[in-house]
Structures are given as C-alpha cells and as structure tokens.
Design a protein around this motif. Structure first.
Motif, PDB file in Angstrom:
ATOM      1  N   ALA A  43     -16.159  -1.535 -25.592  1.00 19.72           N
ATOM      2  CA  ALA A  43     -17.510  -1.206 -26.053  1.00 19.72           C
ATOM      3  C   ALA A  43     -18.446  -0.859 -24.899  1.00 19.72           C
ATOM      4  CB  ALA A  43     -18.082  -2.376 -26.852  1.00 19.72           C
ATOM      5  N   ASP A  44     -18.119  -1.310 -23.683  1.00 17.07           N
ATOM      6  CA  ASP A  44     -18.956  -1.034 -22.510  1.00 17.07           C
ATOM      7  C   ASP A  44     -18.780   0.382 -21.970  1.00 17.07           C
ATOM      8  OD1 ASP A  44     -19.862  -3.683 -22.567  1.00 17.07           O
ATOM      9  OD2 ASP A  44     -18.224  -4.368 -21.261  1.00 17.07           O
ATOM     10  N   LEU A  45     -17.923   1.187 -22.609  1.00 19.68           N
ATOM     11  CA  LEU A  45     -17.685   2.547 -22.111  1.00 19.68           C
ATOM     12  C   LEU A  45     -18.867   3.477 -22.356  1.00 19.68           C
ATOM     13  CD1 LEU A  45     -13.936   2.960 -23.111  1.00 19.68           C
ATOM     14  CD2 LEU A  45     -14.863   3.066 -20.799  1.00 19.68           C
ATOM     15  N   LYS A  46     -19.788   3.083 -23.191  1.00 24.32           N
ATOM     16  CA  LYS A  46     -20.996   3.892 -23.403  1.00 24.32           C
ATOM     17  C   LYS A  46     -21.712   4.110 -22.068  1.00 24.32           C
ATOM     18  CE  LYS A  46     -25.399   3.996 -25.924  1.00 24.32           C
ATOM     19  NZ  LYS A  46     -26.288   3.272 -26.878  1.00 24.32           N
ATOM     20  N   GLY A  47     -22.007   5.377 -21.786  1.00 20.47           N
ATOM     21  CA  GLY A  47     -22.716   5.716 -20.564  1.00 20.47           C
ATOM     22  C   GLY A  47     -21.832   5.898 -19.343  1.00 20.47           C
ATOM     23  N   LYS A  48     -20.518   5.777 -19.513  1.00 21.26           N
ATOM     24  CA  LYS A  48     -19.609   5.844 -18.365  1.00 21.26           C
ATOM     25  C   LYS A  48     -18.932   7.221 -18.263  1.00 21.26           C
ATOM     26  CE  LYS A  48     -20.309   1.532 -17.286  1.00 21.26           C
ATOM     27  NZ  LYS A  48     -21.291   1.182 -18.330  1.00 21.26           N
ATOM     28  N   ARG A  49     -18.351   7.490 -17.100  1.00 18.47           N
ATOM     29  CA  ARG A  49     -17.580   8.707 -16.856  1.00 18.47           C
ATOM     30  C   ARG A  49     -16.105   8.405 -17.154  1.00 18.47           C
ATOM     31  NH1 ARG A  49     -19.349  12.825 -13.781  1.00 18.47           N
ATOM     32  NH2 ARG A  49     -17.340  13.032 -12.705  1.00 18.47           N
ATOM     33  N   ILE A  50     -15.537   9.161 -18.095  1.00 14.46           N
ATOM     34  CA  ILE A  50     -14.175   8.896 -18.553  1.00 14.46           C
ATOM     35  C   ILE A  50     -13.313  10.138 -18.344  1.00 14.46           C
ATOM     36  CG2 ILE A  50     -12.737   8.111 -20.468  1.00 14.46           C
ATOM     37  CD1 ILE A  50     -15.272   7.010 -21.788  1.00 14.46           C
ATOM     38  N   ALA A  51     -12.201   9.981 -17.637  1.00 16.76           N
ATOM     39  CA  ALA A  51     -11.274  11.089 -17.435  1.00 16.76           C
ATOM     40  C   ALA A  51     -10.479  11.348 -18.710  1.00 16.76           C
ATOM     41  CB  ALA A  51     -10.327  10.784 -16.280  1.00 16.76           C
ATOM     42  N   ILE A  52     -10.359  12.613 -19.088  1.00 21.48           N
ATOM     43  CA  ILE A  52      -9.523  13.021 -20.212  1.00 21.48           C
ATOM     44  C   ILE A  52      -8.722  14.247 -19.771  1.00 21.48           C
ATOM     45  CG2 ILE A  52     -11.151  12.130 -21.921  1.00 21.48           C
ATOM     46  CD1 ILE A  52     -11.966  15.063 -22.464  1.00 21.48           C
ATOM     47  N   THR A  53      -7.770  14.648 -20.574  1.00 23.36           N
ATOM     48  CA  THR A  53      -7.046  15.877 -20.251  1.00 23.36           C
ATOM     49  C   THR A  53      -7.940  17.083 -20.511  1.00 23.36           C
ATOM     50  OG1 THR A  53      -6.028  15.706 -22.452  1.00 23.36           O
ATOM     51  CG2 THR A  53      -4.697  15.020 -20.551  1.00 23.36           C
ATOM     52  N   THR A  54      -8.303  17.285 -21.778  1.00 26.61           N
ATOM     53  CA  THR A  54      -9.144  18.415 -22.140  1.00 26.61           C
ATOM     54  C   THR A  54     -10.094  18.008 -23.263  1.00 26.61           C
ATOM     55  OG1 THR A  54      -7.534  19.195 -23.770  1.00 26.61           O
ATOM     56  CG2 THR A  54      -7.383  20.140 -21.549  1.00 26.61           C
ATOM     57  N   PRO A  64      -1.447  13.466 -14.815  1.00 23.62           N
ATOM     58  CA  PRO A  64      -1.398  13.213 -13.369  1.00 23.62           C
ATOM     59  C   PRO A  64      -2.748  13.410 -12.672  1.00 23.62           C
ATOM     60  CG  PRO A  64       0.548  14.422 -14.039  1.00 23.62           C
ATOM     61  CD  PRO A  64      -0.350  14.386 -15.238  1.00 23.62           C
ATOM     62  N   LYS A  65      -3.519  14.416 -13.082  1.00 27.43           N
ATOM     63  CA  LYS A  65      -4.841  14.632 -12.485  1.00 27.43           C
ATOM     64  C   LYS A  65      -5.822  13.548 -12.922  1.00 27.43           C
ATOM     65  CE  LYS A  65      -4.511  19.664 -11.838  1.00 27.43           C
ATOM     66  NZ  LYS A  65      -3.197  19.891 -12.470  1.00 27.43           N
ATOM     67  N   MET A  66      -5.683  13.061 -14.151  1.00 26.22           N
ATOM     68  CA  MET A  66      -6.498  11.930 -14.602  1.00 26.22           C
ATOM     69  C   MET A  66      -6.245  10.710 -13.724  1.00 26.22           C
ATOM     70  SD  MET A  66      -5.968  12.242 -18.748  1.00 26.22           S
ATOM     71  CE  MET A  66      -6.420  10.531 -19.017  1.00 26.22           C
TER      72      MET A  66
END
Length: 341
Positions: free
Chosen positions: A138-149, A181-183
């Motif tokens: 739940a703390d992911l709000k406001g965060k930078r998250i790596a995704i593929t696309t 791998p880039k993530m």
C-alpha cells in the motif's frame, strides 16, 4: 487336409498378419514429426511447456516443438501475430488485447494465475526505499516503479493494487524499461524505488541482498495472469495441430499440478509425485537454482480452465485506461473450444 498342415497354415497366416500390422505401425512411427514453435518467457509460470517438451509429451502427439524464449510478455503475442511462432504462453497485456481486436491472436487456454498462497509475483522495495518507509504494498503510492512497458502485466498489477488501496495508477510513477533484465538493473542501481517482479527474479534479488520483498500479488489481488494463445488462422487452418498441442499441454499441466500445487492445512506445499524431476526441468529451462524456483511455483489449473470473467475485467480496465479500443467485445478474444470449455 491334415491337422498338422492346417495348424502350419494358421501359424503362417497369423505371422503374416502380425508382420503387416507391425509394418503399418513402423510406417506410422516413421512419419516425420510436425514442426511447431511456442514462444515463452524463462519463468516458472512457463513450467508446463518446459515439462511437455522435456518429457516428450509433444513428441508423443507427433509434434517437434521448439520453445523460443523472449524477455517480455508483449514480445510473445507480437511473434504469434507475425507468424514467427505458432503458439504463445505468457502474461496478458494491453498490447495482447489490441492484437486480439485486430484478429491476430486468440486465447485458447489458461496459463498461470496469481492466487493466494502461491508466491508468483512479488512487490519489492530497494533497500534505500525500504529504509525510507516503503514497508508494504500500500506504500507504493507516490513511488517510482520499474515496469517493462505501459500496458504490461506489471501495469495492470499496479492498477489492481491502486484500486484496492484507494489510489490510481496516476498516483505512481511507472518507469518503462522494456524488459525484466533492465528492470532488475534499474532496481539494483537505485534508479527506481520498487518493482513488481516474477518470483524467480524477486527471490534472487532478495537472496543477493539487493532489496526487500513486501508481499505477493496473489495475496493482495488474485487474477488470471497468463494464457496460452495462437492465431485465429491457426485455429481455422491447422486445428489438428492445435488439438495435438493442447493434449500435450494438458498432460503436462496435470503432472505439474499434482507435483506442485498441493497444500497442507497450514497452507504449506506438499510435494507430489515427480516433484524433484519436474523441478529440475523448470530450473534448467529458467537457468535458476532449484531452491529459487521451488520458492515461487505458481498455481496452474490442471485442465487449462480460464477465469473468463477476469479476462473480461482486464479488457474493461485497459479500455478505461485508454489502452484498448472501447468497441472491443471482451469475450471475442477467447476461443476455448479446443480446451474443452
């Protein structure tokens, strides 16, 4: 005619019939195997495909199946649509549904699910982000998250989590990096705060001390993550091939399910028949240590049954996000006739 001559003739006739039958059988066995290609990711969720290949289930159906590895979910349906592979098995994405809307791909059976008690997809925080207060999903709000696309399975998982916790995907910064791998590289380099990573990847990162696992998608927001699919033209023009492939796939699904999906009263895995052999096959195919694979084996339906309502919900989510044309009928992306549904 003497009994001796009659018996001798009967023996000769029987032997001749047996020889003819054996010749026909040998001729049938000598027929060249039909070639087919399936695209997959080197993840435990592709386990039934690896099992069917390694244990000869495709070959028993008269197929010579080549497994072609890709590094992101979106690459697989593109390969099916272009004819580079005959089948694909991977996570469902907005790009997949866009291709389906153009008649390029169709779902024919289920792959893996994010289910409670099955650690398939992990929320992870970098050590720095964790120390700064990123302790729960739940703390992911406001965060930078790596995704593929944008439009990936990771994008959808963030959408599900956001909906559950009262925010939207616009309340996080998704950093698209094209492939896993880039993530991982961005996560290790501190360029993002978090990732949602497949179990084999997240377990390895945690083992290496690169970050902390915050929880599992299956426990937070269960969903139909993956599917087996092909081109509608393949269903129409090469249906016997699809039927053979499906029989081999379902044989492997049932074996996988018996070995890995059993649980005791406390929710702990119960090792089923063939556990060590099948684990070794998946570990070799994913190039992961067996103990890492064992820690994150996903749930698969032993009869390849798809959560149809969930697929419908996925299409609606992508339509609301502006990623998929609103005119698409969600049920038109599935043809489950070969799977027996």
């Amino acid at each position: 005619m003497s009994l001796a001559r009659f018996t001798r003739r009967a023996v000769i006739a029987t032997a001749g019939a047996a020889f003819a039958a054996g010749t026909l059988m040998s001729a049938a066995l000598a027929q060249p195997l039909e070639k087919a290609t399936v695209g997959a990711l080197a993840l435990s969720s592709s386990g039934p495909i690896f099992i069917a290949k390694a244990k000869g289930y495709f070959e028993k159906e008269g197929l010579d199946v080549d497994v072609k590895m890709f590094t992101s979910a979106q690459q697989v349906p593109v390969a099916v649509a272009s004819g580079d592979v005959d089948f694909g098995v991977t996570g469902l994405t907005a790009g997949f549904y866009n291709l389906a809307s153009k008649g390029a791909v169709t779902i024919i059976a289920a792959q893996s699910r994010d289910e409670p008690g099955f650690p398939l997809s992990a929320y992870m925080a970098t050590n720095a982000a964790y120390d700064a207060g990123l302790k729960t999903p739940a703390d992911l709000k406001g965060k930078r998250i790596a995704i593929t696309t944008v439009g990936s399975t990771f994008h959808y998982m963030i959408g599900l989590l956001a909906h559950k916790n009262g925010f939207t995907v616009k309340d996080v910064t998704m950093v698209p990096l094209q492939d896993v791998p880039k993530m991982v590289a961005a996560f290790k380099g501190g360029q993002v705060d978090a990732i949602i990573a497949p179990s084999t990847v997240s377990r390895q990162l945690a083992s290496d001390g690169a970050g902390k696992i915050l929880g599992w998608v299956g426990d937070e927001t269960p969903w139909q993550l993956g599917a087996l699919f092909t081109a509608p033209a393949t269903m129409k023009e090469r249906r016997p091939l699809v039927e053979k492939f499906m029989r081999a796939y379902k044989t492997a699904l049932a074996e996988y399910h018996a070995a890995f999906n059993g649980k005791d009263a406390q929710g702990r895995m119960v090792k089923g028949p063939g556990y060590d052999e099948l684990l070794g096959i998946i570990a070799a195919a994913t190039k992961q240590k067996p103990e890492i694979v064992a820690a994150g084996l996903p749930y698969v339906d032993p009869q390849a049954r798809l959560l149809v309502d969930d697929v419908v919900n996925q299409v609606k989510f992508w339509q609301a996000e502006g990623q998929v044309d609103k005119s698409l009928d969600p049920k038109s992306v599935m043809d489950l006739s070969v799977a027996g549904e």
